[in-house]
Write an enzyme that holds these catalytic residues in place. Structure first.
Site, mmCIF file in Angstrom:
data_model
loop_
_atom_site.group_PDB
_atom_site.id
_atom_site.type_symbol
_atom_site.label_atom_id
_atom_site.label_comp_id
_atom_site.label_asym_id
_atom_site.label_seq_id
_atom_site.Cartn_x
_atom_site.Cartn_y
_atom_site.Cartn_z
ATOM 1 N N HIS A 18 0.841 -1.212 0.000
ATOM 2 C CA HIS A 18 0.000 0.000 0.000
ATOM 3 C C HIS A 18 0.874 1.260 0.000
ATOM 4 O O HIS A 18 0.609 2.226 -0.713
ATOM 5 C CB HIS A 18 -0.872 0.058 1.260
ATOM 6 N N ARG A 92 -1.911 -6.477 -7.470
ATOM 7 C CA ARG A 92 -0.761 -7.334 -7.171
ATOM 8 C C ARG A 92 -0.594 -8.437 -8.209
ATOM 9 O O ARG A 92 0.483 -8.681 -8.706
ATOM 10 C CB ARG A 92 -0.922 -7.977 -5.786
ATOM 11 N N SER A 130 -2.627 -7.501 3.935
ATOM 12 C CA SER A 130 -2.806 -7.142 5.352
ATOM 13 C C SER A 130 -3.045 -8.409 6.177
ATOM 14 O O SER A 130 -2.520 -8.562 7.286
ATOM 15 C CB SER A 130 -3.997 -6.196 5.514
#
Ligand code: PNS
Length: 164
Positions: A18, A92, A130
């Site tokens: 991020h 990604r 995350s």
């Protein structure tokens, strides 16, 4: 006319992937507003205020054109409140593509004046999420290369080692 973009996400918590997207987006737009979604239906690890603070600390050296706000409701409404014509998202891998395509089309259908711009995640962070960072931290693994320093500290505090 200045080019303004929002970079929305859950950021629970922000990862290096991020951060890399935010850094690059900040050079592409005159103003970048990172939007941290407050979703009352989800139970995040970190409350939205803490996610905002961690991101502020992580982007402190990016220069003056980046700000961080919490938001709820629609991303396009958040973009419009900030006068933004663009939504930035990181991609990604191919696995991200379908959901991102669906979101981009939905947002465009909701608001034609707001377009989505994708940045490919940096190669070295392409594996990161995350969820993965939280799991590694939870089991005592090293997350220094996965998350910004303020996030690593918060993870250590919030997720004491479960197993050794
Ligand atoms: O970090 P995430 O969880 O991949 O971010 C997803 C996010 C926050 C960008 C997305 O869930 C979102 O835009 N939520 C706000 C609600 C909304 O606008 N929905 C319609 C577009 S899909």
């Amino acid at each position: 006319m200045s080019r303004i973009a929002v970079f929305p996400g859950s950021f629970d918590p922000m990862t290096m992937a991020h951060l890399d997207v935010a850094r690059r987006a900040a050079t592409l737009f005159d103003r970048l507003v990172i939007g941290v979604l407050h979703n009352p239906k989800k139970a995040p690890l970190f409350p939205v205020e803490q996610r905002v603070e961690m991101i502020r600390a992580s982007v402190a050296d990016f220069g003056g054109n980046v700000e961080v706000q919490a938001f709820d409701g629609l991303t396009v409404a958040f973009a419009q409140r900030n006068g933004a014509g663009f939504i930035v998202r990181g991609l990604r891998a191919v696995s991200d593509f379908e959901a991102e395509l669906q979101m981009a089309h939905t947002n465009r259908r909701l608001e034609r004046s707001v377009d989505t711009v994708f940045l490919m995640s940096a190669l070295e962070f392409g594996y990161l999420s995350s969820t993965l960072a939280k799991e590694v931290a939870q089991f005592g693994g090293e997350v220094a290369e996965m998350v910004p320093v303020p996030v690593a500290a918060a993870l250590a505090e919030r997720l004491p080692r479960e197993a050794t």
